[in-house]
Motif scaffolding. Structure first.
Motif, PDB file in Angstrom:
ATOM      1  N   TRP A   9      25.954 -84.450  44.661  1.00 57.34           N
ATOM      2  CA  TRP A   9      24.937 -85.443  44.261  1.00 57.34           C
ATOM      3  C   TRP A   9      24.653 -86.417  45.403  1.00 57.34           C
ATOM      4  O   TRP A   9      23.490 -86.692  45.727  1.00 57.34           O
ATOM      5  CB  TRP A   9      25.440 -86.181  43.021  1.00 57.34           C
ATOM      6  CG  TRP A   9      24.758 -87.477  42.716  1.00 57.34           C
ATOM      7  CD1 TRP A   9      23.425 -87.667  42.518  1.00 57.34           C
ATOM      8  CD2 TRP A   9      25.386 -88.761  42.573  1.00 57.34           C
ATOM      9  NE1 TRP A   9      23.178 -89.012  42.230  1.00 57.34           N
ATOM     10  CE2 TRP A   9      24.358 -89.689  42.268  1.00 57.34           C
ATOM     11  CE3 TRP A   9      26.696 -89.219  42.643  1.00 57.34           C
ATOM     12  CZ2 TRP A   9      24.623 -91.042  42.050  1.00 57.34           C
ATOM     13  CZ3 TRP A   9      26.953 -90.551  42.431  1.00 57.34           C
ATOM     14  CH2 TRP A   9      25.932 -91.455  42.135  1.00 57.34           C
ATOM     15  N   ILE A  10      25.692 -86.928  46.026  1.00 61.44           N
ATOM     16  CA  ILE A  10      25.525 -87.906  47.105  1.00 61.44           C
ATOM     17  C   ILE A  10      24.801 -87.272  48.286  1.00 61.44           C
ATOM     18  O   ILE A  10      23.899 -87.873  48.892  1.00 61.44           O
ATOM     19  CB  ILE A  10      26.897 -88.466  47.529  1.00 61.44           C
ATOM     20  CG1 ILE A  10      27.535 -89.243  46.372  1.00 61.44           C
ATOM     21  CG2 ILE A  10      26.768 -89.355  48.762  1.00 61.44           C
ATOM     22  CD1 ILE A  10      28.975 -89.640  46.617  1.00 61.44           C
ATOM     23  N   ALA A  11      25.185 -86.020  48.631  1.00 60.66           N
ATOM     24  CA  ALA A  11      24.576 -85.352  49.772  1.00 60.66           C
ATOM     25  C   ALA A  11      23.089 -85.087  49.538  1.00 60.66           C
ATOM     26  O   ALA A  11      22.274 -85.227  50.456  1.00 60.66           O
ATOM     27  CB  ALA A  11      25.307 -84.033  50.045  1.00 60.66           C
ATOM     28  N   ALA A  12      22.723 -84.715  48.313  1.00 66.99           N
ATOM     29  CA  ALA A  12      21.328 -84.381  48.029  1.00 66.99           C
ATOM     30  C   ALA A  12      20.441 -85.607  47.952  1.00 66.99           C
ATOM     31  O   ALA A  12      19.329 -85.625  48.498  1.00 66.99           O
ATOM     32  CB  ALA A  12      21.235 -83.584  46.733  1.00 66.99           C
ATOM     33  N   THR A  13      20.903 -86.660  47.301  1.00 61.58           N
ATOM     34  CA  THR A  13      20.047 -87.818  47.024  1.00 61.58           C
ATOM     35  C   THR A  13      20.220 -88.944  48.037  1.00 61.58           C
ATOM     36  O   THR A  13      19.382 -89.851  48.085  1.00 61.58           O
ATOM     37  CB  THR A  13      20.349 -88.374  45.626  1.00 61.58           C
ATOM     38  OG1 THR A  13      21.717 -88.837  45.587  1.00 61.58           O
ATOM     39  CG2 THR A  13      20.152 -87.309  44.557  1.00 61.58           C
ATOM     40  N   ARG A  14      21.313 -88.915  48.807  1.00 60.23           N
ATOM     41  CA  ARG A  14      21.654 -90.000  49.733  1.00 60.23           C
ATOM     42  C   ARG A  14      21.905 -91.315  49.000  1.00 60.23           C
ATOM     43  O   ARG A  14      21.795 -92.394  49.574  1.00 60.23           O
ATOM     44  CB  ARG A  14      20.546 -90.202  50.775  1.00 60.23           C
ATOM     45  CG  ARG A  14      20.206 -88.962  51.578  1.00 60.23           C
ATOM     46  CD  ARG A  14      21.369 -88.560  52.431  1.00 60.23           C
ATOM     47  NE  ARG A  14      21.003 -87.450  53.331  1.00 60.23           N
ATOM     48  CZ  ARG A  14      21.805 -86.438  53.640  1.00 60.23           C
ATOM     49  NH1 ARG A  14      23.002 -86.382  53.103  1.00 60.23           N
ATOM     50  NH2 ARG A  14      21.432 -85.494  54.469  1.00 60.23           N
TER      51      ARG A  14
END
Length: 439
Positions: free
Chosen positions: A288-293
């Motif tokens: 989630w963090i990697a995709a949405t920043r």
């Protein structure tokens, strides 16, 4: 970019209400739908009341088409089976109809589904297993989708489990040590709203986000004790001595909560809630963090930005006491009526006889008032009729006081002060009436 229209199903709940308001403020056209909205929640002209779970596929498709929906956010969920609550119907059967309705609507729609973290192997409750069944239906549907699995949700408002943890933080109570050590990764509701906004801005043809499952939570490990500690810092109770309740008391409270659930109430402490609490809240938010920043807010950042105000403190302190207030009123009315009718009937009837009531009226009045008292207790016990019971109790108590003042004024000065004590009972019923709302 063309303004996107987002349909939120379950717009009266903790997550649903926040994201409806938040995304509306971000410029999205929001349509919030709930079975029932409180007057305060009827903020936007597009928010509507519908019996969502009763809508068939055709009705859902019409709802989607009429509002030209681009994104559907499903926030519907129930913790436990009970009167009016069916986990299979809400989590699985409704999702099946919703998927079919999206397909029948003739529109390119992204479904954002709010689920729970964890693995299917660890699912033990009907709540968890039906949530997981819904995920499998969505994954197999071919509908562009994002399954969001938030951790323990921290929001400005509180409901259910989030309210219970605030209550523990505001009172000198602790859960048993084993439960306090359970992993409990939190997520700020603002991060959930930001994620949905990010998804809604993506083009429907963006294959990279058309079939994703993300766990939304703080990356660093946190225990339940750590979550409660942050609330205690906000409430100013961090230095208080604590009494840890034994596991037996926690289990007993859950069973009593199940009983209340069958009466139409939705207490946070039920067997399913305790089972899920003991399971813990953990996950891996890296995808989630990697995709949405999006950098998830920590508990300190989330709670620290909202230091407890006086209304927060009052709510937290009274939350668990609310159940005690209602239980005591139910017992008061049922037991007092039962005693007068079955245990001390002659003494109760003798009060009327001693004050020159017509003999033909003594038995009917004694029996009638006793049955009325027990009926008031039963009305208060059921959530659907509690308000009626409380109003009836206040009216009956005032009637007893006025009647006694006219017919038997000497009862006002009898040594035990039975009539004098009716005044505080009326005040307690008024307090219960004012605390009846859940949202």
């Amino acid at each position: 970019m063309t303004q996107r229209t987002i349909l939120v199903l379950g717009a009266s709940g903790l997550i649903g209400r926040f994201i409806t308001d938040d995304l509306r403020a971000r410029g999205f056209r929001m349509v919030g739908v709930a079975r029932r909205l409180s007057p305060a929640q009827k903020m936007g002209a597009q928010d509507i009341e519908r019996p969502i779970l009763s809508l068939d596929t055709a009705a859902l498709a019409r709802l989607i088409s009429e509002h030209a929906v681009d994104v559907v956010v499903n926030c519907l969920g129930v913790l436990q089976d009970g009167p009016g609550s069916d986990t299979s119907a809400v989590h699985r059967d409704f999702v099946a109809r919703l998927l079919q309705a999206i397909g029948d609507s003739g529109r390119a729609i992204r479904l954002v589904h709010i689920s729970i973290p964890g693995t299917a192997e660890a699912d033990r409750t009907a709540f968890a297993t039906t949530k997981r069944e819904a995920e499998r239906l969505i994954a197999a549907s071919g509908v562009p989708h994002a399954i969001l699995r938030p951790g323990f949700v921290v929001a400005p408002s509180a409901y259910g489990g989030s309210a219970m943890l605030r209550a523990l933080a505001a009172l000198p109570l602790d859960l048993p040590g084993k439960e306090m050590a359970t992993p409990f990764q939190p997520v700020a509701v603002e991060d959930i709203a930001a994620t949905i906004a990010w998804l809604a801005a993506r083009d429907i043809d963006d294959a990279s986000v058309n079939a994703v499952s993300w766990e939304l939570m703080q990356a660093d490990p946190v225990t339940m004790a750590g979550v409660i500690t942050q609330f205690r810092l906000a409430f100013g109770t961090a230095g208080w001595p604590r009494i840890a309740m034994p596991s037996l008391m926690l289990d007993l409270g859950a069973r009593l909560g199940d009983l209340a659930n069958h009466l139409g109430w939705m207490p946070p402490m039920r067997t399913t809630a305790i089972a899920e609490l003991r399971r813990g809240v953990r996950g891996e938010p890296s995808a989630w963090i990697a995709a949405t920043r999006i950098t998830p807010k920590t508990m300190a950042e989330t709670v620290g930005r909202h230091p407890a105000s006086i209304q927060d403190k009052w709510f937290a302190r009274l939350f668990l006491v609310k159940a005690l207030i209602f239980a005591s009123l139910v017992a008061f009315w049922i037991v007092s009526g039962f005693i007068a009718l079955f245990v001390s009937y002659r003494a109760a009837a003798g009060i009327l006889s001693a004050h020159n009531f017509p003999p033909a009226l003594v038995d009917p009045i004694t029996i009638g008032t006793s049955l009325m008292d027990m009926s008031i207790g039963v009305l208060i016990a059921f959530r659907r009729t509690a308000a009626i019971g409380l109003v009836a109790g206040i009216v009956a108590s005032l009637g007893y006081m006025v009647g006694a003042a006219i017919l038997t004024p000497d009862l006002w000065i009898e040594p035990l002060g039975a009539l004098v004590k009716t005044g505080p009972a009326i005040v307690l019923m008024l307090v219960a009436l004012l605390m009846l709302d859940n949202r």
